[in-house]
Design an enzyme around this catalytic site. Structure first.
Site, PDB file in Angstrom:
ATOM      1  N   GLU A   1       0.845  -1.202   0.000  1.00  0.00           N
ATOM      2  CA  GLU A   1       0.000   0.000   0.000  1.00  0.00           C
ATOM      3  C   GLU A   1       0.874   1.244   0.000  1.00  0.00           C
ATOM      4  O   GLU A   1       2.044   1.199   0.393  1.00  0.00           O
ATOM      5  CB  GLU A   1      -0.867   0.005   1.282  1.00  0.00           C
ATOM      6  CG  GLU A   1      -2.341  -0.210   1.028  1.00  0.00           C
ATOM      7  CD  GLU A   1      -3.042   0.955   0.339  1.00  0.00           C
ATOM      8  OE1 GLU A   1      -2.502   1.546  -0.621  1.00  0.00           O
ATOM      9  OE2 GLU A   1      -4.158   1.280   0.751  1.00  0.00           O
ATOM     10  N   ASP A   2       0.280   2.363  -0.404  1.00  0.00           N
ATOM     11  CA  ASP A   2       1.014   3.624  -0.358  1.00  0.00           C
ATOM     12  C   ASP A   2       1.113   4.139   1.079  1.00  0.00           C
ATOM     13  O   ASP A   2       2.175   4.521   1.556  1.00  0.00           O
ATOM     14  CB  ASP A   2       0.348   4.674  -1.267  1.00  0.00           C
ATOM     15  CG  ASP A   2      -1.161   4.793  -1.081  1.00  0.00           C
ATOM     16  OD1 ASP A   2      -1.738   4.121  -0.194  1.00  0.00           O
ATOM     17  OD2 ASP A   2      -1.777   5.569  -1.838  1.00  0.00           O
TER      18      ASP A   2
ATOM     19  N   ASP B   1      -3.495   4.809   7.069  1.00  0.00           N
ATOM     20  CA  ASP B   1      -4.048   5.990   7.729  1.00  0.00           C
ATOM     21  C   ASP B   1      -4.942   5.503   8.880  1.00  0.00           C
ATOM     22  O   ASP B   1      -4.442   5.161   9.940  1.00  0.00           O
ATOM     23  CB  ASP B   1      -4.813   6.769   6.646  1.00  0.00           C
ATOM     24  CG  ASP B   1      -5.302   8.116   7.089  1.00  0.00           C
ATOM     25  OD1 ASP B   1      -4.594   8.783   7.852  1.00  0.00           O
ATOM     26  OD2 ASP B   1      -6.408   8.524   6.673  1.00  0.00           O
TER      27      ASP B   1
ATOM     28  N   THR C   1      -8.542   0.109   5.373  1.00  0.00           N
ATOM     29  CA  THR C   1      -8.320  -0.522   4.077  1.00  0.00           C
ATOM     30  C   THR C   1      -7.492  -1.800   4.230  1.00  0.00           C
ATOM     31  O   THR C   1      -7.888  -2.875   3.761  1.00  0.00           O
ATOM     32  CB  THR C   1      -7.598   0.443   3.108  1.00  0.00           C
ATOM     33  OG1 THR C   1      -8.346   1.655   3.033  1.00  0.00           O
ATOM     34  CG2 THR C   1      -7.454  -0.158   1.723  1.00  0.00           C
TER      35      THR C   1
ATOM     36  N   PHE D   1      -1.792  15.900   5.172  1.00  0.00           N
ATOM     37  CA  PHE D   1      -2.157  15.304   3.895  1.00  0.00           C
ATOM     38  C   PHE D   1      -0.975  15.374   2.933  1.00  0.00           C
ATOM     39  O   PHE D   1      -0.478  16.447   2.624  1.00  0.00           O
ATOM     40  CB  PHE D   1      -3.380  15.994   3.297  1.00  0.00           C
ATOM     41  CG  PHE D   1      -4.009  15.158   2.237  1.00  0.00           C
ATOM     42  CD1 PHE D   1      -4.874  14.126   2.583  1.00  0.00           C
ATOM     43  CD2 PHE D   1      -3.707  15.354   0.893  1.00  0.00           C
ATOM     44  CE1 PHE D   1      -5.422  13.309   1.610  1.00  0.00           C
ATOM     45  CE2 PHE D   1      -4.256  14.545  -0.089  1.00  0.00           C
ATOM     46  CZ  PHE D   1      -5.125  13.526   0.279  1.00  0.00           C
TER      47      PHE D   1
ATOM     48  N   ARG E   1       0.315  12.560  -8.356  1.00  0.00           N
ATOM     49  CA  ARG E   1       0.838  11.206  -8.148  1.00  0.00           C
ATOM     50  C   ARG E   1       2.267  11.078  -8.680  1.00  0.00           C
ATOM     51  O   ARG E   1       3.064  10.304  -8.172  1.00  0.00           O
ATOM     52  CB  ARG E   1      -0.023  10.176  -8.891  1.00  0.00           C
ATOM     53  CG  ARG E   1      -1.382   9.942  -8.263  1.00  0.00           C
ATOM     54  CD  ARG E   1      -1.998   8.697  -8.897  1.00  0.00           C
ATOM     55  NE  ARG E   1      -3.429   8.621  -8.675  1.00  0.00           N
ATOM     56  CZ  ARG E   1      -3.996   8.133  -7.573  1.00  0.00           C
ATOM     57  NH1 ARG E   1      -3.251   7.712  -6.584  1.00  0.00           N
ATOM     58  NH2 ARG E   1      -5.306   8.089  -7.461  1.00  0.00           N
TER      59      ARG E   1
HETATM   60  P1  IMP Z   1      -7.052   3.978   5.490  1.00  0.00           P
HETATM   61  O1  IMP Z   1      -8.039   2.950   5.110  1.00  0.00           O
HETATM   62  O2  IMP Z   1      -7.657   5.105   6.275  1.00  0.00           O
HETATM   63  O3  IMP Z   1      -5.803   3.446   6.154  1.00  0.00           O
HETATM   64  O4  IMP Z   1      -6.685   4.717   4.165  1.00  0.00           O
HETATM   65  C1  IMP Z   1      -5.686   4.439   3.325  1.00  0.00           C
HETATM   66  C2  IMP Z   1      -5.954   5.163   2.014  1.00  0.00           C
HETATM   67  O5  IMP Z   1      -6.335   6.546   2.236  1.00  0.00           O
HETATM   68  C3  IMP Z   1      -4.694   5.218   1.201  1.00  0.00           C
HETATM   69  O6  IMP Z   1      -4.614   4.135   0.328  1.00  0.00           O
HETATM   70  C4  IMP Z   1      -4.828   6.533   0.456  1.00  0.00           C
HETATM   71  O7  IMP Z   1      -5.527   6.326  -0.751  1.00  0.00           O
HETATM   72  C5  IMP Z   1      -5.690   7.405   1.320  1.00  0.00           C
HETATM   73  N1  IMP Z   1      -4.890   8.407   2.070  1.00  0.00           N
HETATM   74  C6  IMP Z   1      -4.745   8.481   3.404  1.00  0.00           C
HETATM   75  N2  IMP Z   1      -3.967   9.514   3.759  1.00  0.00           N
HETATM   76  C7  IMP Z   1      -3.592  10.108   2.600  1.00  0.00           C
HETATM   77  C8  IMP Z   1      -2.756  11.249   2.301  1.00  0.00           C
HETATM   78  O8  IMP Z   1      -2.174  11.932   3.164  1.00  0.00           O
HETATM   79  N3  IMP Z   1      -2.612  11.546   0.987  1.00  0.00           N
HETATM   80  C9  IMP Z   1      -3.214  10.843  -0.003  1.00  0.00           C
HETATM   81  N4  IMP Z   1      -3.992   9.768   0.228  1.00  0.00           N
HETATM   82  C10 IMP Z   1      -4.186   9.414   1.524  1.00  0.00           C
HETATM   83 MG    MG Z   2      -5.011   4.456  -1.918  1.00  0.00          MG
END
Ligand code: IMP
Ligand code: MG
Length: 176
Positions: free
Chosen positions: A97-98, A101, A105, A150, A163
């Protein structure tokens, strides 16, 4: 409107860190092969840079997910937009994953894929925002812990922009 972007992690720093993660993975999976599942679209840049440095045999697959509705409220429900192409049963799987957060996910994907009986399943993310976590999840490989800001670049977007930036930056929204 133009957005001001401050560099948080430089291209060189990201490259160095990915090299270290790759070394660790090469070590951990010695004698095995690795089934990578990269999460579109954000993880693509990281996946490519990481995979190029892996010396164990690698099979590459992709998934795409999206959060339902208003992500601020219902980030717990995730929709699979694209599933794996291959069968992961009995494979050593690594989800890439990138960023992690809230954690919803990766938590969802982990539970979803474990039902297919992989030999092992590990999680890897380039970035981690620990302050934002809402669900408990253990990461196996993380590049950088970052503050609750962010970020864009290296695959991460703001409304599908930025991106392609070769570094990780913090967006500051600015009116002209
Ligand atoms: P999670 O399910 O809240 O952990 O969200 C993960 C997803 O939220 C990542 O795959 C990103 O697509 C998006 N995301 C969370 N924080 C950022 C950020 O700072 N910049 C861009 N995308 C983010
Ligand atoms: Mg993502």
């Amino acid at each position: 409107m133009t957005d001001k972007i401050d560099v948080l992690i430089s291209e060189d720093e990201v490259g160095l860190r990915i090299g270290q993660i790759a070394e660790k993975i090469n070590d951990d999976y010695k004698g095995k092969s690795l089934y990578i599942i990269s999460i579109l679209k954000g993880a693509v840049f990281f996946t490519v840079e990481l995979a190029r440095r892996l010396t164990v045999p690698v099979y590459m697959d992709f998934m795409q997910v999206s959060s339902y509705g208003d992500s601020q409220v219902s980030s717990g429900s995730i929709k699979i937009k694209k599933d794996t192409d291959g069968d992961i049963e009995g494979k050593d799987v690594l989800i890439i994953e990138d960023i992690i957060d809230t954690g919803y996910t990766l938590k969802y994907l982990k539970d979803y894929l474990l039902k297919r009986n992989p030999a092992s399943l590990k999680l890897c993310a380039l970035l981690d925002k620990p302050e934002r976590r809402e669900t408990e999840i253990d990461m196996d490989y993380t590049g950088f812990s970052i503050p609750d800001k962010f970020v864009v670049g290296y695959g991460l977007d703001y409304a599908q922009k930025y991106r392609n930036l070769p570094y990780i930056g913090v967006v500051e929204l600015k009116e002209d």
